[in-house]
Scaffold this active site. Structure first.
Site, mmCIF file in Angstrom:
data_model
loop_
_atom_site.group_PDB
_atom_site.id
_atom_site.type_symbol
_atom_site.label_atom_id
_atom_site.label_comp_id
_atom_site.label_asym_id
_atom_site.label_seq_id
_atom_site.Cartn_x
_atom_site.Cartn_y
_atom_site.Cartn_z
ATOM 1 N N CYS A 281 6.477 -13.747 0.743
ATOM 2 C CA CYS A 281 7.216 -12.397 1.681
ATOM 3 C C CYS A 281 6.227 -12.459 2.986
ATOM 4 C CB CYS A 281 6.572 -11.066 1.400
ATOM 5 S SG CYS A 281 7.254 -9.195 2.091
ATOM 6 N N CYS B 297 16.208 -5.829 3.622
ATOM 7 C CA CYS B 297 15.793 -7.097 3.547
ATOM 8 C C CYS B 297 15.520 -7.932 2.416
ATOM 9 C CB CYS B 297 14.247 -6.991 4.202
ATOM 10 S SG CYS B 297 13.419 -8.406 3.846
ATOM 11 N N CYS C 164 0.114 -1.339 -0.242
ATOM 12 C CA CYS C 164 -0.643 0.179 -0.385
ATOM 13 C C CYS C 164 1.204 0.983 0.262
ATOM 14 C CB CYS C 164 -0.815 0.123 1.189
ATOM 15 S SG CYS C 164 -1.683 -1.446 1.613
ATOM 16 N N ASN D 290 1.066 0.760 5.803
ATOM 17 C CA ASN D 290 1.618 0.302 4.958
ATOM 18 C C ASN D 290 2.092 -1.396 5.562
ATOM 19 O OD1 ASN D 290 4.188 1.234 2.707
ATOM 20 N ND2 ASN D 290 2.747 -0.671 2.388
ATOM 21 N N GLY D 291 2.233 -2.078 5.569
ATOM 22 C CA GLY D 291 2.219 -3.750 6.392
ATOM 23 C C GLY D 291 1.874 -4.680 6.019
ATOM 24 N N SER E 175 8.570 -0.854 -14.886
ATOM 25 C CA SER E 175 9.827 -1.380 -14.368
ATOM 26 C C SER E 175 11.129 -1.565 -14.176
ATOM 27 C CB SER E 175 9.031 -1.669 -12.845
ATOM 28 O OG SER E 175 8.475 -3.584 -13.803
ATOM 29 N N GLY F 255 -0.913 1.143 -5.280
ATOM 30 C CA GLY F 255 -1.796 0.252 -4.001
ATOM 31 C C GLY F 255 -3.301 0.898 -5.176
ATOM 32 N N TYR G 82 10.992 -2.677 -7.394
ATOM 33 C CA TYR G 82 10.463 -3.194 -9.030
ATOM 34 C C TYR G 82 9.390 -2.284 -8.048
ATOM 35 C CZ TYR G 82 5.600 -4.594 -9.579
ATOM 36 O OH TYR G 82 4.345 -4.603 -10.154
ATOM 37 N N ASP H 169 14.074 -7.540 -17.447
ATOM 38 C CA ASP H 169 12.466 -7.688 -16.679
ATOM 39 C C ASP H 169 13.428 -7.985 -14.812
ATOM 40 O OD1 ASP H 169 10.346 -7.450 -15.984
ATOM 41 O OD2 ASP H 169 9.954 -9.648 -16.403
ATOM 42 N N CYS I 150 12.813 -12.669 0.369
ATOM 43 C CA CYS I 150 12.189 -13.790 -0.519
ATOM 44 C C CYS I 150 13.280 -14.547 -1.278
ATOM 45 C CB CYS I 150 11.075 -12.531 -1.043
ATOM 46 S SG CYS I 150 11.557 -11.165 -1.406
HETATM 47 P P1 AMP Z 1 5.194 -13.154 -12.872
HETATM 48 O O1 AMP Z 1 4.136 -13.146 -14.671
HETATM 49 O O2 AMP Z 1 4.257 -13.684 -12.328
HETATM 50 O O3 AMP Z 1 6.217 -13.637 -12.886
HETATM 51 O O4 AMP Z 1 5.414 -11.736 -12.419
HETATM 52 C C1 AMP Z 1 6.168 -10.590 -12.570
HETATM 53 C C2 AMP Z 1 6.181 -9.484 -13.061
HETATM 54 O O5 AMP Z 1 5.258 -8.385 -11.796
HETATM 55 C C3 AMP Z 1 7.900 -8.309 -12.804
HETATM 56 O O6 AMP Z 1 8.231 -8.107 -13.951
HETATM 57 C C4 AMP Z 1 7.566 -7.588 -12.204
HETATM 58 O O7 AMP Z 1 7.373 -6.433 -12.075
HETATM 59 C C5 AMP Z 1 6.019 -7.634 -11.845
HETATM 60 N N1 AMP Z 1 5.980 -7.913 -10.264
HETATM 61 C C6 AMP Z 1 7.050 -8.488 -9.327
HETATM 62 N N2 AMP Z 1 6.672 -8.860 -7.627
HETATM 63 C C7 AMP Z 1 5.436 -8.285 -8.210
HETATM 64 C C8 AMP Z 1 4.547 -7.787 -6.517
HETATM 65 N N3 AMP Z 1 4.693 -7.683 -4.980
HETATM 66 N N4 AMP Z 1 3.242 -7.413 -7.438
HETATM 67 C C9 AMP Z 1 3.191 -7.421 -8.835
HETATM 68 N N5 AMP Z 1 3.550 -7.095 -9.345
HETATM 69 C C10 AMP Z 1 5.435 -7.607 -7.996
HETATM 70 FE FE1 SF4 Z 2 9.104 -9.448 1.645
HETATM 71 FE FE2 SF4 Z 2 11.212 -9.846 0.091
HETATM 72 FE FE3 SF4 Z 2 10.749 -7.107 0.671
HETATM 73 FE FE4 SF4 Z 2 11.766 -8.556 2.310
HETATM 74 S S1 SF4 Z 2 12.407 -8.128 0.268
HETATM 75 S S2 SF4 Z 2 10.238 -7.672 2.773
HETATM 76 S S3 SF4 Z 2 10.861 -10.485 2.164
HETATM 77 S S4 SF4 Z 2 9.150 -8.677 -1.259
#
Ligand code: AMP
Ligand code: SF4
Length: 470
Positions: free
Chosen positions: A392, A447, A12, A112-113, A293, A38, A252, A355, A450
């Site tokens: 996460c 952190c 958020c 947020n969190g 991104s 969001g 990202y 990517d 993940c």
């Molecule tokens: P996917 O198709 O599930 O592998 O989505 C990967 C893409 O989603 C990446 O290219 C990122 O730009 C984007 N992405 C990465 N983390 C997140 C997230 N937590 N929420 C929304 N989009 C994400």
């Molecule tokens: Fe979550 Fe990964 Fe961010 Fe740590 S680095 S807060 S596990 S998304």
């Protein structure tokens, strides 16, 4: 083995203004700058000093607020929230800020969190007679504040914050005070700035630029800032610990024009791309990034590899982020609607496609296919972050480990799965170096749980409430 936590994730943005006659309008503009954090719901609570009013709803900022609804909310202080929620968690009640009224005062909260001990606290609150109105973690904090009893509100907030665990950037408002808090590890970003004599608080600094505010500093881990008619006072509710800011904010989540701890996000993404070119070079003709991104990382890769950066992929505007759509089927349609490959650029070429991350693998698979259909001879996928192998627990929707492709597949398997001619990820050291550039604090770094599985907090702590049963 850690349990699955589907449905708890949310990511958020929060924004607040204190001491400005147009605080509501400013919050609206600030939230607009945070819209990427969001898109499922938004809300604003405003105080005129005596009363607080709320407006909230599902959808984008522009869907939720109108000129008239903002007028209804006039006051000198406002807090706002944009919300992302996974399926099943998107009910109206859960849209923030949450506002509660008691006989003595109102209380509004924007968070947020993600609290890792929310379930345990909810169970105890309910056993002690509290009636929870939402499924949101944030409500737990409101109850904890109210139950602190007959103590000054800042003390009650400090007590409540010392009981919650996990990631939290909080804006808490009463009729005549604004409280700003960041968790003891500062997992989520939160900055404070000023606009004339008013204070402005935001998840990301890009929102300061939009409203013409000047950045002052980060809200420190474990800090509670109290703002009221007497000015601003900084308190502590937790001893300082090493900050572990979420690395995915750099990879990202944050906007490239934001600064996190003074580090520009575009610049750190570019360094990630450069490091990736050093770690995983490949013979190719052009480099392209997945908009928006990954563009910064792709530019960095191209620069370091001495290859031309080209717009091999174009984003069709006005389609929300792929993740906003709840089902896999809709997500796949979303990806198709969102991006097109540029035949005139990739045809007959060996393409490096950069990517920022792979979560489920859906996006990469579709883009590789798209590039090949547009005539690319080879597609080499380079990911500007390490494989996401762990869920996460701190408020970023990186899904359950069952859905994370890297949790169950080797890099070679993923390469085959997405149809790439080669696939390589940035190493954890490469990521840390790109963000922190060898600073002292890098010893612990942000952190990276993940990627590494090293969570900076306990995951399911069972905190016991200090109160007697009512
Ligand atoms: P996917 O198709 O599930 O592998 O989505 C990967 C893409 O989603 C990446 O290219 C990122 O730009 C984007 N992405 C990465 N983390 C997140 C997230 N937590 N929420 C929304 N989009 C994400
Ligand atoms: Fe979550 Fe990964 Fe961010 Fe740590 S680095 S807060 S596990 S998304």
């Amino acid at each position: 083995m850690l349990g699955e936590i589907k449905g708890l994730n949310e990511e958020c943005g929060i924004f607040g203004v204190w001491g400005h006659p147009e605080s509501t309008q400013l919050t609206y503009y600030g939230l607009h700058a945070l819209q990427h954090r969001g898109q499922e719901g938004a809300g604003i609570v405003t105080s005129d000093g005596d009363h607080m009013k709320i407006a909230k709803g599902h959808g984008l900022i522009n869907d939720v607020f109108s000129q008239d609804s903002l007028k209804e909310l006039e006051g000198h202080a406002s807090i706002g929230h944009v919300r992302y929620a996974t399926a099943g968690d998107g009910s109206y009640e859960n849209i923030q800020p949450l506002m509660f009224r008691s006989q003595t005062s109102g209380l509004a909260l924007a968070h947020n969190g993600n609290l890792v001990n929310a379930q345990a606290l909810k169970g105890q609150l309910e056993a002690q007679g509290s009636i929870l109105q939402t499924t949101s973690d944030t409500e737990v904090v409101a109850h904890l504040i109210k139950r602190a009893g007959n103590v000054p509100i800042d003390e009650a907030i400090c007590q409540a914050l010392s009981m919650i665990k996990g990631a939290y950037a909080f804006l808490i408002m009463t009729e005549d005070q604004l409280f700003v808090a960041n968790d003891p590890r500062g997992l989520r970003p939160l900055s404070i700035g000023y606009l004339g004599d008013s204070w402005v608080v935001s998840s990301e600094t890009c929102a300061f630029d939009i409203v013409g505010a000047t950045y002052e500093r980060e809200v420190k881990p474990g800090e509670l800032i109290v703002i009221d008619k007497n000015g601003l006072e900084s308190k502590r509710f937790a001893a300082p610990i090493q900050r572990t800011l979420c690395s995915m904010e750099h990879v990202y989540f944050s906007r490239p024009d934001s600064n996190l701890d003074g580090k520009n996000v575009h610049a750190s993404r570019k360094r990630m791309g450069k490091a990736l070119a050093g770690e995983a070079p490949i013979e190719a003709d052009v480099v392209t990034g997945v908009p928006d991104s990954s563009i910064s990382a792709a530019i960095g890769y191209a620069e370091a590899a001495g290859l031309p950066y080209e717009l091999g992929l174009i984003k069709n505007r006005y389609v929300g982020r792929t993740f906003i759509q709840p089902s896999q089927e809709l997500r796949e349609q979303g990806v198709k609607m969102k991006l097109s490959a540029v035949r005139g650029i990739v045809e007959g070429k060996r393409v490096v496609m950069v990517d920022d991350s792979i979560v489920r693998g859906t996006t990469c698979r579709r883009i590789v296919k798209m590039l090949k259909e547009a005539g690319a001879l080879e597609v080499h996928v380079r990911i500007a972050s390490p494989p996401i192998e762990n869920p996460c627990y701190y408020g970023i929707d990186t899904s359950t480990s069952g859905e994370l492709i890297a949790a169950n597949h080797s890099v070679k398997d993923i390469e085959t799965e997405i149809g790439a001619d080669s696939l390589a990820y940035l190493s954890v050291d490469g990521l840390n170096e790109a963000i922190y550039q060898g600073e002292e604090s890098m010893e612990h770094g942000g952190c990276t749980a993940c990627f590494t599985g090293n969570y900076p907090t306990e995951i399911y702590p069972n905190t016991v409430l200090p109160y007697e049963k009512a």
